[in-house]
Design an enzyme around this catalytic site. Structure first.
Site, PDB file in Angstrom:
ATOM      1  N   CYS A 105       0.831  -1.198   0.000  1.00 28.52           N
ATOM      2  CA  CYS A 105       0.000   0.000   0.000  1.00 28.52           C
ATOM      3  C   CYS A 105       0.874   1.261   0.000  1.00 28.52           C
ATOM      4  O   CYS A 105       1.718   1.434   0.886  1.00 28.52           O
ATOM      5  CB  CYS A 105      -0.929  -0.007   1.219  1.00 28.52           C
ATOM      6  N   LYS A 144       1.557  -9.638  -0.207  1.00 32.62           N
ATOM      7  CA  LYS A 144       1.451  -8.865  -1.456  1.00 32.62           C
ATOM      8  C   LYS A 144       2.424  -7.703  -1.337  1.00 32.62           C
ATOM      9  O   LYS A 144       2.361  -6.934  -0.367  1.00 32.62           O
ATOM     10  CB  LYS A 144       0.022  -8.377  -1.663  1.00 32.62           C
ATOM     11  N   ASN A 205       0.881  -9.208 -11.021  1.00 26.89           N
ATOM     12  CA  ASN A 205      -0.164  -8.174 -10.969  1.00 26.89           C
ATOM     13  C   ASN A 205       0.349  -6.849 -11.528  1.00 26.89           C
ATOM     14  O   ASN A 205       1.486  -6.476 -11.314  1.00 26.89           O
ATOM     15  CB  ASN A 205      -0.606  -8.010  -9.498  1.00 26.89           C
ATOM     16  N   GLY A 206      -0.564  -6.192 -12.248  1.00 25.09           N
ATOM     17  CA  GLY A 206      -0.282  -4.852 -12.751  1.00 25.09           C
ATOM     18  C   GLY A 206      -0.618  -4.704 -14.218  1.00 25.09           C
ATOM     19  O   GLY A 206      -0.030  -5.363 -15.079  1.00 25.09           O
ATOM     20  N   ASP A 207      -1.643  -3.867 -14.484  1.00 23.69           N
ATOM     21  CA  ASP A 207      -1.994  -3.506 -15.863  1.00 23.69           C
ATOM     22  C   ASP A 207      -2.603  -4.622 -16.697  1.00 23.69           C
ATOM     23  O   ASP A 207      -2.428  -4.632 -17.921  1.00 23.69           O
ATOM     24  CB  ASP A 207      -0.773  -2.944 -16.609  1.00 23.69           C
ATOM     25  N   GLY A 229      -7.128  -6.163 -11.133  1.00 22.26           N
ATOM     26  CA  GLY A 229      -7.759  -5.159 -10.287  1.00 22.26           C
ATOM     27  C   GLY A 229      -8.702  -4.286 -11.093  1.00 22.26           C
ATOM     28  O   GLY A 229      -9.868  -4.612 -11.322  1.00 22.26           O
ATOM     29  N   ARG A 230      -8.154  -3.160 -11.575  1.00 22.75           N
ATOM     30  CA  ARG A 230      -9.005  -2.169 -12.231  1.00 22.75           C
ATOM     31  C   ARG A 230      -9.718  -2.706 -13.458  1.00 22.75           C
ATOM     32  O   ARG A 230     -10.825  -2.271 -13.784  1.00 22.75           O
ATOM     33  CB  ARG A 230      -8.151  -0.934 -12.581  1.00 22.75           C
TER      34      ARG A 230
HETATM   35  C1  LIG Z   1      -9.097   1.763  -5.814  1.00 24.70           C
HETATM   36  C2  LIG Z   1      -7.998   0.799  -5.489  1.00 24.70           C
HETATM   37  C3  LIG Z   1      -7.907   0.266  -4.215  1.00 24.70           C
HETATM   38  C4  LIG Z   1      -6.878  -0.628  -3.899  1.00 24.70           C
HETATM   39  N1  LIG Z   1      -6.817  -1.189  -2.646  1.00 24.70           N
HETATM   40  C5  LIG Z   1      -5.891  -2.126  -2.366  1.00 24.70           C
HETATM   41  C6  LIG Z   1      -5.891  -2.816  -1.124  1.00 24.70           C
HETATM   42  O1  LIG Z   1      -6.747  -2.616  -0.266  1.00 24.70           O
HETATM   43  N2  LIG Z   1      -4.919  -3.742  -0.922  1.00 24.70           N
HETATM   44  C7  LIG Z   1      -3.953  -4.022  -1.869  1.00 24.70           C
HETATM   45  O2  LIG Z   1      -3.088  -4.872  -1.645  1.00 24.70           O
HETATM   46  N3  LIG Z   1      -3.943  -3.383  -3.040  1.00 24.70           N
HETATM   47  C8  LIG Z   1      -4.895  -2.475  -3.322  1.00 24.70           C
HETATM   48  N4  LIG Z   1      -4.930  -1.892  -4.558  1.00 24.70           N
HETATM   49  C9  LIG Z   1      -3.942  -2.292  -5.576  1.00 24.70           C
HETATM   50  C10 LIG Z   1      -4.482  -3.440  -6.426  1.00 24.70           C
HETATM   51  O3  LIG Z   1      -4.681  -4.595  -5.652  1.00 24.70           O
HETATM   52  C11 LIG Z   1      -3.502  -3.778  -7.563  1.00 24.70           C
HETATM   53  O4  LIG Z   1      -2.296  -4.150  -7.002  1.00 24.70           O
HETATM   54  C12 LIG Z   1      -3.276  -2.587  -8.498  1.00 24.70           C
HETATM   55  O5  LIG Z   1      -4.482  -1.926  -8.807  1.00 24.70           O
HETATM   56  C13 LIG Z   1      -2.609  -3.038  -9.806  1.00 24.70           C
HETATM   57  O6  LIG Z   1      -3.428  -3.966 -10.484  1.00 24.70           O
HETATM   58  P1  LIG Z   1      -4.336  -3.528 -11.759  1.00 24.70           P
HETATM   59  O7  LIG Z   1      -3.398  -2.860 -12.705  1.00 24.70           O
HETATM   60  O8  LIG Z   1      -4.889  -4.824 -12.261  1.00 24.70           O
HETATM   61  O9  LIG Z   1      -5.364  -2.588 -11.241  1.00 24.70           O
HETATM   62  C14 LIG Z   1      -5.929  -0.987  -4.882  1.00 24.70           C
HETATM   63  C15 LIG Z   1      -6.030  -0.439  -6.159  1.00 24.70           C
HETATM   64  C16 LIG Z   1      -7.062   0.421  -6.480  1.00 24.70           C
HETATM   65  C17 LIG Z   1      -7.153   0.939  -7.870  1.00 24.70           C
END
Ligand SMILES: Cc1cc2nc3c(=O)[nH]c(=O)nc-3n(C[C@H](O)[C@H](O)[C@H](O)COP(=O)(O)O)c2cc1C
Length: 343
Positions: A105, A144, A205-207, A229-230
């Protein structure tokens, strides 16, 4: 679908696709939809270590889950070993399928409190935190991480090895540093490096914005599972599409009516979880995803963002979606325009 079966430590998953923990998003309605459309594992939003230890009702509401979401991992952050152990014991009572420690985080409030990604600057302490959680519970404990604090201190391999030696069952790596927050492209090569240097499973993870990216990420890095994630916000269908691609089948995008039905179900579950007014407010950010990339959706989006009642939101969405041609419609358009502050 046997091709999709994935072993993650002691957990046998039906798919290597994982819904990311996202504070403010991955509540039980979003997780339930992700499972329905093919996620093999889901994570809770990050729980506060202190709030959990004190059994704060708000924290417990975030930790609530239903059997349909299994296997589910409850994620929390802890800043010292005793807290990690105490929280592990409390969360064990809820009988999740595993616990995850957040060392990624980037949020100021959390890192100033020496939590989240701040622990990447003190790997020996991070290791002690993992060890304490592992000793305190019989549940699988995972971690993580991000790739490091900043570009001068990328230490994902060191952190991953330390987590493995401390008993972590698997490791998820978001391939950015804390300083990068969400800027620029994720550095998938760092996921590959971690994979080559640990024996425990690695979730990359990522993108992963589209189904194709999940396949690419796995092929490029050799990671055991892929976290999304997103890309799953208002689009649980990404799991179905990526599962199809991973098993060599043709992905079928959702029809507009299917999108509406998923949106309706998600809002309905959110009303169960929150009061209606709060549910409608929270649902707006998901509605953006359901509408993204569809013809003339900007007008509907603007309307949905204003409407105060669930029935009005549903009526507007139904009218819009059912007027579209009844055929599979792939998502198009930028997925990541929202500027998140978490993770
Ligand atoms: C709105 C939001 C909230 C998130 N909250 C957390 C969280 O509570 N714990 C965590 O480990 N990562 C959190 N993340 C990170 C995501 O788990 C992930 O690592 C990050 O978005 C990259 O993945 P993506 O590109 O598929 O979105 C958050 C990301 C977003 C966008």
């Amino acid at each position: 679908m046997t091709a999709l079966r994935t072993q993650l430590g002691p957990l046998e998953l039906t798919s290597p696709l994982v819904l990311a923990p996202m504070a403010g998003y991955t509540d039980f309605p979003m997780r339930r939809l992700a499972c329905r459309y093919g996620a093999g594992l889901v994570f809770s939003e990050m729980l506060s270590g202190e709030g959990t230890r004190r059994r704060n009702p708000k924290t417990f509401q975030i930790a609530r889950f239903t059997p349909e979401e299994r296997p589910i991992i409850l994620q929390y952050f802890a800043v010292e070993p005793q807290m990690a152990a105490d929280v592990a014991k409390v969360l064990e009572e809820l009988e999740p399928d595993g616990l995850d420690l957040n060392f990624g985080c980037p949020v100021k409030k959390i890192v100033q409190y020496s939590g989240g990604a701040a622990l990447l600057k003190d790997v020996p302490l991070m290791a002690k935190i993992v060890e304490a959680a592992v000793k305190a519970t019989s549940l699988p404990v995972s971690v993580k991480i991000r790739a490091g604090w900043d570009s001068q201190s990328v230490n994902a391999v060191e952190a991953a090895r330390a987590a493995e030696e401390s008993g972590a069952c698997w490791i998820t790596i978001h391939a950015r540093t804390r300083s990068e927050f969400y800027a620029g492209a994720a550095h998938w090569e760092w996921i590959g490096e971690v994979k080559q240097n640990v024996s425990i499973p690695v979730i990359g993870n990522g993108d992963v914005k589209e189904a194709n990216d999940a396949v690419e990420l796995r092929n490029q890095t050799g990671c055991d599972a892929v976290m999304i994630g997103r890309g799953a916000m208002g689009y649980p269908f990404i799991f179905r599409e990526a599962n199809a691609l991973l098993s060599g089948a043709e992905p079928v995008p959702p029809t507009p009516v299917e999108r509406f039905e998923a949106a309706r179900e998600q809002l309905g579950l959110m009303i169960e979880l929150y009061v209606e007014e709060r549910a409608v407010r929270h649902f707006r950010k998901h509605a953006i995803g359901y509408l993204r990339g569809l013809p003339s959706s900007a007008v509907v989006k603007a309307k949905v963002l204003r409407l105060p009642e669930a029935s009005q939101v549903l009526e507007t969405l139904e009218k819009y979606f059912t007027a579209l041609p009844d055929k599979p419609t792939p998502r198009s358009g930028a997925v990541f325009e929202q500027a998140p502050v978490w993770g």
